[in-house]
Design an enzyme around this catalytic site. Structure first.
Site, PDB file in Angstrom:
ATOM      1  N   ASP A   1     -70.149  21.155  88.990  1.00 26.23           N
ATOM      2  CA  ASP A   1     -71.148  20.359  89.712  1.00 26.23           C
ATOM      3  C   ASP A   1     -72.051  21.256  90.574  1.00 26.23           C
ATOM      4  OD1 ASP A   1     -72.425  18.332  91.313  1.00 26.23           O
ATOM      5  OD2 ASP A   1     -70.715  17.021  90.924  1.00 26.23           O
TER       6      ASP A   1
ATOM      7  N   THR B   1     -75.544  13.540  90.232  1.00 25.29           N
ATOM      8  CA  THR B   1     -74.239  13.674  89.580  1.00 25.29           C
ATOM      9  C   THR B   1     -74.033  12.687  88.445  1.00 25.29           C
ATOM     10  OG1 THR B   1     -73.237  14.522  91.599  1.00 25.29           O
ATOM     11  CG2 THR B   1     -71.744  13.563  89.975  1.00 25.29           C
TER      12      THR B   1
ATOM     13  N   ASN C   1     -77.518   7.953  90.945  1.00 25.43           N
ATOM     14  CA  ASN C   1     -76.203   7.660  91.522  1.00 25.43           C
ATOM     15  C   ASN C   1     -76.142   6.222  92.016  1.00 25.43           C
ATOM     16  OD1 ASN C   1     -75.204  10.223  91.068  1.00 25.43           O
ATOM     17  ND2 ASN C   1     -75.516  10.944  93.166  1.00 25.43           N
TER      18      ASN C   1
ATOM     19  N   LYS D   1     -64.712  13.875  91.309  1.00 26.40           N
ATOM     20  CA  LYS D   1     -65.526  12.698  91.622  1.00 26.40           C
ATOM     21  C   LYS D   1     -65.262  11.616  90.581  1.00 26.40           C
ATOM     22  CE  LYS D   1     -69.432  15.232  93.672  1.00 26.40           C
ATOM     23  NZ  LYS D   1     -70.894  15.474  93.575  1.00 26.40           N
ATOM     24  N   ASP D   2     -65.148  10.374  91.045  1.00 21.10           N
ATOM     25  CA  ASP D   2     -64.905   9.291  90.097  1.00 21.10           C
ATOM     26  C   ASP D   2     -66.048   9.135  89.105  1.00 21.10           C
ATOM     27  OD1 ASP D   2     -66.831   7.948  91.717  1.00 21.10           O
ATOM     28  OD2 ASP D   2     -65.287   6.896  92.839  1.00 21.10           O
TER      29      ASP D   2
ATOM     30  N   ASP E   1     -74.109  19.377  85.928  1.00 21.76           N
ATOM     31  CA  ASP E   1     -74.818  18.095  85.951  1.00 21.76           C
ATOM     32  C   ASP E   1     -76.215  18.226  86.551  1.00 21.76           C
ATOM     33  OD1 ASP E   1     -73.708  18.758  88.400  1.00 21.76           O
ATOM     34  OD2 ASP E   1     -73.212  16.704  88.943  1.00 21.76           O
TER      35      ASP E   1
ATOM     36  N   HIS F   1     -80.182  18.072  96.000  1.00 25.82           N
ATOM     37  CA  HIS F   1     -80.829  18.199  94.695  1.00 25.82           C
ATOM     38  C   HIS F   1     -81.444  16.840  94.394  1.00 25.82           C
ATOM     39  CE1 HIS F   1     -77.191  16.039  93.491  1.00 25.82           C
ATOM     40  NE2 HIS F   1     -76.541  16.935  94.195  1.00 25.82           N
TER      41      HIS F   1
END
Length: 553
Positions: A50, A89, A110, A171-172, A345, A486
């Site tokens: 990531d 992400t 997101n 991260k989920d 990502d 980002h």
């Protein structure tokens, strides 16, 4: 005190956490077995680091001696891209194993807004099921419901030949977007350990990792020792009265689970879980190829917390290089013909306060924050407010469509005028402009701004206007939390390395610009899994696998 110290050191020893010089020392990486000579892998490992930008890869790549170095002996594309504008992400991870851009996957950001949902909270989290009772965008039920296309793991499962799909991440949303609809195992960080969907029993190997994490967090964690390569980067930058970055490494207080996410130990935990599942599930030894997706998230938490250009990120990347080296060596010992595809990502922008300063670097002005723009645009029409909503200063803006006497187009036009007058906005595009933009046939590094936005656009989930900040404007005004981020359509956020290594992979360093949507079709062809070309945006890379496997391409 002595007993407590002994427990702390035990946790560090078991975990390989960043508590000693050895954590940053040159890794001992055994010579790889000749697995790359095999024609087809039985285990596909897709790794996302990531916020691992091409800038970071080019800066530190020549100095790596562990896992990254091994991967650099395969097919290397430093000029890789997350093609779309919403470089976050969730959208980024959704491209890696689906082979499609966010516009087609339905993962436009997101978070997005849906004014039609019944709950008070109109923000929708990409990996939630908002229909679940009591769910909100911050207290949500994790679900893959918003991903509207299959992942490579889903396609493997659909074959019905016994192939398995596993996903692990810090991260989920990363686990969900790479794991897809029906993974055999899926695990993500849930605050103080790794968890899964309700009703899933953790295997013993995951329980053991969680116990060690809990033990580690029960005690203070010592500061890591920087490797010599990072020492010159140490320079304390005071961003506010109580926020500094770039200084000597700091330890963590007992119980600091949020801080733990920004340590290499966090990624080591995910890799240890992956190793345990490969071993216990005998991945790669079944009747069909298996896929293991791993999301390494510490790089992103470090980038947000300190900026990617400082000693904090430098030290972590060398430690991660060692951790990946150990992971691959452990896999070698299991005698499984495997291959690895590694990418990111998205990239990331360093803090504007770092020296030497880059021309144009600045923090976003307070008048460009969504709440402030809403007040100003509302005042233009004599309205009390709540005519605009957005998740941040850049990206999608959602306009109220039920304002009496004022059209959505008028509100969007007023937004554009206000935003452009700030001096920090490059452009504001309307929904009509985005929808009219044709799909590009150009190489991904030549896409226009509108083409990048269109690759993230979904008419049901995207906004009514899209705000593009000028290059190197950090969309964070208040540094009391994260200091860097980002999410832009500029290349420092879009460019990511794409590496392939292992069974069936052709070695070579390539300058061509490729897209992360090429990863899934390439992996599918490598294991003989047919994906209709009309179902993906990418294509098989004949420079990575034999052209016959790519259908002669």
């Amino acid at each position: 005190m002595r007993m407590r110290a002994q427990k702390t050191m035990l946790a560090f020893t078991l975990f390989g956490a960043l508590v000693s010089v050895s954590a940053y020392a040159k890794p001992r990486v055994e010579a790889a077995k000749p697995v790359a000579a095999l024609s087809k892998p039985r285990l596909i490992i897709a790794i996302s680091v990531d916020q691992f930008s091409t800038d970071l890869f080019r800066t530190y790549g020549p100095q790596f001696t562990g896992g990254f170095k091994r991967l650099m002996g395969g097919a290397v594309f430093a000029n890789g891209f997350q093609a779309h504008a919403a470089t976050e992400t969730c959208p980024g991870h959704a491209t890696i194993l689906t082979g499609v851009h966010p516009a087609r996957a339905g993962i436009v950001a997101n978070n997005w807004f849906d004014m039609s949902i019944a709950r008070t909270d109109k923000r929708v989290y990409c990996a939630e099921d908002e229909s679940a009772p009591g769910s909100s965008s911050e207290n949500y039920t994790v679900s893959p419901v918003h991903l509207i296309v299959p992942t490579l793991g889903d396609r493997i499962k659909r074959q019905g030949k016994g192939g398995r799909s596993i996903a692990i991440s810090g991260k989920d949303r990363a686990a969900v977007m790479m794991g897809g609809k029906q993974p055999d195992e899926i695990w993500w960080w849930a605050g103080r350990g790794f968890a899964s969907y309700k009703g899933r029993e953790a295997p013993d190997s995951i329980k053991a990792v969680n116990e060690r994490i809990d033990e580690t967090l029960s005690n203070p964690i010592n500061a890591p020792v920087l490797p010599s390569q990072c020492a010159a980067l140490v320079h304390t930058l005071k961003l506010s009265e109580d926020k500094s970055v770039g200084g000597a490494p700091q330890g963590l207080d007992a119980g600091d689970a949020k801080g733990f996410r920004a340590t290499t130990a966090f990624d080591q935990a995910a890799l240890e879980i992956a190793t345990g599942l490969v071993r216990d599930m005998k991945l790669g030894k079944g009747p069909a190829a298996d896929i293991l997706a791993i999301g390494l998230s510490a790089t992103d938490y470090l980038g947000h917390s300190f900026g990617p250009g400082g000693p904090e990120m430098c030290g972590h990347l060398f430690a991660l290089d060692a951790a990946l080296g150990k992971f691959f060596t452990d896999l070698d010992s299991l005698d499984v013909p495997y291959m690895v595809a590694l990418t990111a990502d998205h990239g990331g922008l360093d803090i504007p306060e770092r020296e030497p300063k880059v021309e144009g670097s600045a923090r976003v002005n307070i008048d460009l924050l969504p709440a402030q723009l809403d007040q100003e645009v509302s005042a233009d029409f004599g309205l009390p407010g709540f005519v605009l909503v957005a998740d941040g200063p850049s990206g999608d803006y959602y306009v109220a469509h039920d304002i009496v006497g004022v059209s959505a187009e008028q509100i969007a036009s007023a937004l554009k005028k206000r935003a452009l007058a700030s001096g920090q906005v490059e452009a504001v595009y309307s929904r009509a402009e985005i929808e009219a933009e044709p799909k590009s046939s150009l190489p991904v590094d030549q896409w226009t701004k509108l083409q990048r936005i269109a690759a993230s656009y979904d008419p049901k989930r995207s906004g009514d206007a899209y705000v593009v900040l000028k290059p190197r404007i950090t969309p964070i005004h208040d540094v009391s939390g994260f200091v860097a981020t980002h999410g832009s359509l500029w290349d420092y956020d879009r460019k990511v390395p794409i590496l392939f290594w292992g069974a069936g992979v052709l070695s070579g360093v390539h300058d061509e610009a490729i897209d992360t949507v090429n990863i899934a079709p390439t992996l599918a062809n490598l294991i003989g899994l047919a994906i209709p070309s009309e179902e993906v945006d990418g294509h098989c890379l004949s420079s990575v696998v034999d052209s016959e496997m790519c259908g002669g391409r």
